[in-house]
Design a protein around this motif. Structure first.
Motif, PDB file in Angstrom:
ATOM      1  N   GLU A 200      -8.883  15.284   6.885  1.00  0.00           N
ATOM      2  CA  GLU A 200      -8.880  14.581   8.160  1.00  0.00           C
ATOM      3  C   GLU A 200     -10.315  14.362   8.628  1.00  0.00           C
ATOM      4  O   GLU A 200     -11.167  15.235   8.460  1.00  0.00           O
TER       5      GLU A 200
ATOM      6  N   ARG B  55      -6.578   7.770   8.240  1.00  0.00           N
ATOM      7  CA  ARG B  55      -5.987   6.990   9.311  1.00  0.00           C
ATOM      8  C   ARG B  55      -6.708   5.650   9.382  1.00  0.00           C
ATOM      9  O   ARG B  55      -7.912   5.574   9.110  1.00  0.00           O
TER      10      ARG B  55
ATOM     11  N   GLY C  74      -4.133   1.540   4.047  1.00  0.00           N
ATOM     12  CA  GLY C  74      -3.625   0.968   5.287  1.00  0.00           C
ATOM     13  C   GLY C  74      -3.121  -0.453   5.136  1.00  0.00           C
ATOM     14  O   GLY C  74      -2.717  -1.076   6.119  1.00  0.00           O
TER      15      GLY C  74
ATOM     16  N   LYS D 147       1.166   9.380  -0.990  1.00  0.00           N
ATOM     17  CA  LYS D 147       1.608   9.987   0.260  1.00  0.00           C
ATOM     18  C   LYS D 147       0.412  10.154   1.188  1.00  0.00           C
ATOM     19  O   LYS D 147      -0.739   9.909   0.806  1.00  0.00           O
ATOM     20  N   ASP D 148       0.668  10.596   2.389  1.00  0.00           N
ATOM     21  CA  ASP D 148      -0.379  10.793   3.386  1.00  0.00           C
ATOM     22  C   ASP D 148      -1.359  11.861   2.915  1.00  0.00           C
ATOM     23  O   ASP D 148      -0.971  12.995   2.633  1.00  0.00           O
TER      24      ASP D 148
ATOM     25  N   SER E 230       0.148   1.263   2.483  1.00  0.00           N
ATOM     26  CA  SER E 230      -0.415   2.299   1.619  1.00  0.00           C
ATOM     27  C   SER E 230      -1.102   3.363   2.460  1.00  0.00           C
ATOM     28  O   SER E 230      -1.922   3.047   3.326  1.00  0.00           O
ATOM     29  N   PRO E 231      -0.827   4.645   2.218  1.00  0.00           N
ATOM     30  CA  PRO E 231      -1.540   5.706   2.929  1.00  0.00           C
ATOM     31  C   PRO E 231      -2.986   5.826   2.482  1.00  0.00           C
ATOM     32  O   PRO E 231      -3.766   6.528   3.111  1.00  0.00           O
TER      33      PRO E 231
ATOM     34  N   PRO F 223      -0.282   7.848  11.933  1.00  0.00           N
ATOM     35  CA  PRO F 223       0.104   8.104  10.546  1.00  0.00           C
ATOM     36  C   PRO F 223       0.489   6.812   9.839  1.00  0.00           C
ATOM     37  O   PRO F 223       0.855   5.830  10.471  1.00  0.00           O
ATOM     38  N   PRO F 224       0.415   6.796   8.499  1.00  0.00           N
ATOM     39  CA  PRO F 224       0.778   5.587   7.748  1.00  0.00           C
ATOM     40  C   PRO F 224       2.202   5.149   8.067  1.00  0.00           C
ATOM     41  O   PRO F 224       3.107   5.968   8.215  1.00  0.00           O
ATOM     42  N   GLN F 225       2.403   3.853   8.181  1.00  0.00           N
ATOM     43  CA  GLN F 225       3.711   3.288   8.482  1.00  0.00           C
ATOM     44  C   GLN F 225       4.424   2.895   7.191  1.00  0.00           C
ATOM     45  O   GLN F 225       3.805   2.683   6.152  1.00  0.00           O
TER      46      GLN F 225
END
Length: 329
Positions: free
Chosen positions: A294, A184, A42, A179-180, A38-39, A32-34
């Protein structure tokens, strides 16, 4: 002493933040984005609201302004077999974006995964207006934000309307931050087919992506003409997704009576993911409009994108499964 202590604390905090950002930027496990990234891309980015803009994509509208700083660009099929773009911004914001054109029913479903973003467009069919009014978005068309748009004297209408994005976000001050949405980022999957270039074909439009190993980015051209999609740092699209979806006639029609295509971006289907000069077969899944999309490998593992802007081209499912979605060289 107190001043020196404050300075030490500040330096330690800065070092901790830098370390966290470095770890986030180097995380290559496709998780998942850290925090601090940026979601959507990346890459390192601050928390910022989401702005989606509907952009013209016919010959008279090119070259467009602001595409180079978009985090995500969606390519949609519209009437007469042409294409139109939905550019999504958060981590960077250009001074102008456009030419801005009208909204479609497809946009409303596509935007719901972002929460309540700001949405800039110019006009819509009268029957679509109630849906736009009820949409989960902070809409900022010219009639609601006249000082947020400007007309260029270098092009004929309707291909000359440009958005001032900072004014759009000021008017949509409650727009949700990025947001997510299911993306990925990390190492590529094994295998893949070497793809120096790939062209997505619509009935009356073609969008080509050519891999640049030097820049580690895809160069983009529309109907054979190059389009500037790299920002000041040379960052263009790192990942291109050719997503197989259901495209059917909607209940709306254009002025000539032609049915407006409706692209269903929920459900599941086949996809091709282009990154680092290779094509990888994939599956996509988006259970509902409020969920993100996804992507997975044929074996069921999450498929990570390369870090950087993402372009998504929607094509019919059968075109992906049959290999007719585009041509590669």
């Amino acid at each position: 002493m107190e001043k020196k202590q404050r300075r030490v604390v500040a330096l330690c905090a800065a070092a901790t933040t830098a370390l966290a950002l470095a770890v986030a930027g180097c995380n290559d496990d496709g998780g998942p984005p850290q925090d601090g990234t940026s979601p959507f891309t990346g890459l390192k980015a601050r928390d910022a609201p989401v702005l989606a803009v509907k952009i013209d994509n016919v010959g008279a509208a090119r070259p467009q302004s602001g595409l180079a700083m978009a985090d995500i660009v969606y390519v949609e099929r519209v009437e007469a077999g042409l294409s139109r773009l939905m550019a999504v911004y958060s981590s960077q914001l250009p001074s102008t974006i456009g030419p801005v054109r009208s909204a479609r029913e497809t946009d409303l479903e596509l935007l719901r995964q972002f929460g309540r973003p700001a949405f800039a467009y110019s006009g819509a069919q009268s029957k679509l207006l109630p849906l736009l009014k009820a949409a989960a978005a902070h809409t900022v068309p010219p009639e609601r934000l006249p000082d947020g748009y400007t007309r260029s004297q270098d092009r004929p209408a309707p291909h000359n309307l440009y958005l001032r994005p900072e004014r759009a976000l000021a008017a949509a001050s409650e727009a949700d931050d990025a947001k997510d949405i299911g993306f990925r980022f990390g190492a590529p999957p094994k295998g893949g087919r070497a793809t120096p270039s790939y062209t997505v074909r619509y009935p009356a439009a073609a969008i080509s992506f050519a891999w640049s190993g030097e820049r580690e980015r895809w160069r983009v051209s529309m109907d054979g003409a190059a389009v500037p999609v790299a920002d000041a740092k040379g960052r263009g699209p790192a990942t291109v997704v050719v997503q197989g979806v259901t495209i059917k006639p909607s209940r709306f029609h254009d002025r000539s009576g032609s049915a407006t295509p409706y692209t269903d971006t929920t459900g599941s289907g086949p996809a091709l993911v282009l990154r680092e000069g290779k094509t990888h077969k994939a599956r996509w899944s988006r259970p509902s409009a409020t969920r993100g999309t996804e992507f997975s490998t044929p074996d069921g593992d999450r498929l990570a994108f390369a870090r950087g802007p993402v372009w998504v081209a929607y094509v019919p499912k059968e075109a992906v499964t049959s290999g007719a979605a585009g041509t590669s060289r």
